[in-house]
Design an enzyme around this catalytic site. Structure first.
Site, mmCIF file in Angstrom:
data_model
loop_
_atom_site.group_PDB
_atom_site.id
_atom_site.type_symbol
_atom_site.label_atom_id
_atom_site.label_comp_id
_atom_site.label_asym_id
_atom_site.label_seq_id
_atom_site.Cartn_x
_atom_site.Cartn_y
_atom_site.Cartn_z
ATOM 1 C CE LYS A 13 -2.109 -0.531 4.149
ATOM 2 N NZ LYS A 13 -1.244 -1.695 4.742
ATOM 3 N NE ARG A 88 -3.699 -0.844 10.218
ATOM 4 C CZ ARG A 88 -2.472 -0.295 9.587
ATOM 5 N NH1 ARG A 88 -2.698 0.959 9.223
ATOM 6 N NH2 ARG A 88 -1.643 -1.013 9.419
ATOM 7 N NE ARG A 123 7.331 -2.725 5.824
ATOM 8 C CZ ARG A 123 6.074 -2.608 5.903
ATOM 9 N NH1 ARG A 123 5.447 -2.130 4.973
ATOM 10 N NH2 ARG A 123 5.616 -2.894 7.215
ATOM 11 N NE ARG A 156 6.907 -0.323 9.935
ATOM 12 C CZ ARG A 156 5.718 -0.174 9.216
ATOM 13 N NH1 ARG A 156 5.579 0.452 8.270
ATOM 14 N NH2 ARG A 156 4.625 -0.847 9.931
ATOM 15 N NE ARG A 167 2.561 -4.475 11.449
ATOM 16 C CZ ARG A 167 3.307 -3.982 10.465
ATOM 17 N NH1 ARG A 167 4.322 -4.570 10.279
ATOM 18 N NH2 ARG A 167 2.778 -2.959 9.534
HETATM 19 P P1 AMP Z 1 1.434 1.103 8.979
HETATM 20 O O1 AMP Z 1 2.691 1.634 8.796
HETATM 21 O O2 AMP Z 1 0.009 1.350 8.451
HETATM 22 O O3 AMP Z 1 1.653 -0.635 8.919
HETATM 23 O O4 AMP Z 1 1.034 1.196 10.674
HETATM 24 C C1 AMP Z 1 1.771 0.668 11.813
HETATM 25 C C2 AMP Z 1 1.094 0.526 12.876
HETATM 26 O O5 AMP Z 1 0.737 1.804 13.332
HETATM 27 C C3 AMP Z 1 0.043 -0.397 12.946
HETATM 28 O O6 AMP Z 1 0.354 -1.564 13.307
HETATM 29 C C4 AMP Z 1 -0.764 0.140 14.125
HETATM 30 O O7 AMP Z 1 -0.294 0.012 15.324
HETATM 31 C C5 AMP Z 1 -0.634 1.693 14.013
HETATM 32 N N1 AMP Z 1 -1.693 2.154 12.952
HETATM 33 C C6 AMP Z 1 -1.497 2.663 11.647
HETATM 34 N N2 AMP Z 1 -2.773 3.308 11.178
HETATM 35 C C7 AMP Z 1 -3.519 2.740 11.946
HETATM 36 C C8 AMP Z 1 -5.073 3.012 12.166
HETATM 37 N N3 AMP Z 1 -5.747 3.553 11.060
HETATM 38 N N4 AMP Z 1 -5.700 2.354 13.263
HETATM 39 C C9 AMP Z 1 -5.083 1.889 14.212
HETATM 40 N N5 AMP Z 1 -3.659 1.610 14.432
HETATM 41 C C10 AMP Z 1 -3.184 2.059 13.157
#
Ligand code: AMP
Length: 215
Positions: A13, A88, A123, A156, A167
């Site tokens: 994404k 999400r 990654r 990360r 996740r």
């Molecule tokens: P991402 O970079 O989008 O994979 O997000 C990394 C982490 O940030 C996720 O595993 C969540 O802990 C938190 N996070 C990001 N976006 C959201 C969201 N829309 N709702 C809840 N937690 C989020």
């Protein structure tokens, strides 16, 4: 055009959102990147979010809804935007509707779980500007530093294999119901994530162009 990029963590994404953002000159908004920045800067929100993020859990809805409300009010969102990683959960999607935001297209990038685990292990991200790379599929030019800002690439914390598994569980339980949510509204289009980034991009751009032309 107002778009949401949906898909499991590691489906691509963020990479696609960056490419589409440049092509159409609209911002790609990643709640994950905003949260990581807040954690790095040890803000109140960052401190509250840290434990959720590092365990592969979702940050509470009210926190991310607040982040998005503030971000979408900015001037650069007037001509459209891409939401990467938001919503999400169904309550987050409902909150977006309650804000009066009308989404034109939801691109659902599908990649099977086995592939996700393989992909996450390669990654690499730039902690400074947030750009994302992959050691095999999308390497930076020298493999170690960011092509955009020159900072060192890092892994990360939440890309560790055991965190990736939780996740994915979180994704299937809490985020996947959004496919139905947006399908019912006639907004959902699915792209099968390809091995090569540019192939996924071609499929994604074809969907966006079709939508623009009302097909
Ligand atoms: P991402 O970079 O989008 O994979 O997000 C990394 C982490 O940030 C996720 O595993 C969540 O802990 C938190 N996070 C990001 N976006 C959201 C969201 N829309 N709702 C809840 N937690 C989020």
């Amino acid at each position: 055009m107002k778009m949401i990029f949906l898909g499991a963590p590691g489906a691509g994404k963020g990479t696609q959102a960056e490419i589409v953002s440049e092509k159409y000159a609209i911002p790609a908004i990643s709640t994950g990147a905003i949260i990581r920045e807040a954690i790095k800067n040890q803000t109140e929100m960052g401190k509250a979010a840290k434990q959720y993020t590092e365990n592969g859990a979702l940050v509470p809805d009210e926190v991310v809804i607040g982040i998005i409300k503030e971000r979408l009010a900015a001037d650069d969102c007037k001509n459209g935007f891409i939401l990467d990683g938001f919503p999400r959960t169904v309550p987050q999607a409902e909150a977006l509707e309650e804000m009066g935001v009308s989404i034109d297209l939801v691109v659902n990038i599908f990649v099977p779980d086995e592939k996700i685990v393989e992909r996450m292990s390669g990654r690499r991200v730039c902690a400074k500007c947030g750009a994302s790379y992959h050691t095999s599929f999308n390497p930076s030019k020298d493999g170690e530093t960011c092509d955009k800002c020159g900072d060192k690439l890092t892994i990360r914390k939440d890309d560790a294999p055991e965190v990736v598994k939780s996740r994915l569980v979180t994704y299937h339980e809490q985020t996947q119901p959004l496919e139905d949510f947006y399908a019912k509204r006639g907004k959902l289009e699915t792209v099968v994530g390809q091995e090569r980034v540019e192939d996924t991009t071609s499929l994604t751009l074809a969907l966006i162009e079709a939508k623009k032309q009302g097909r």
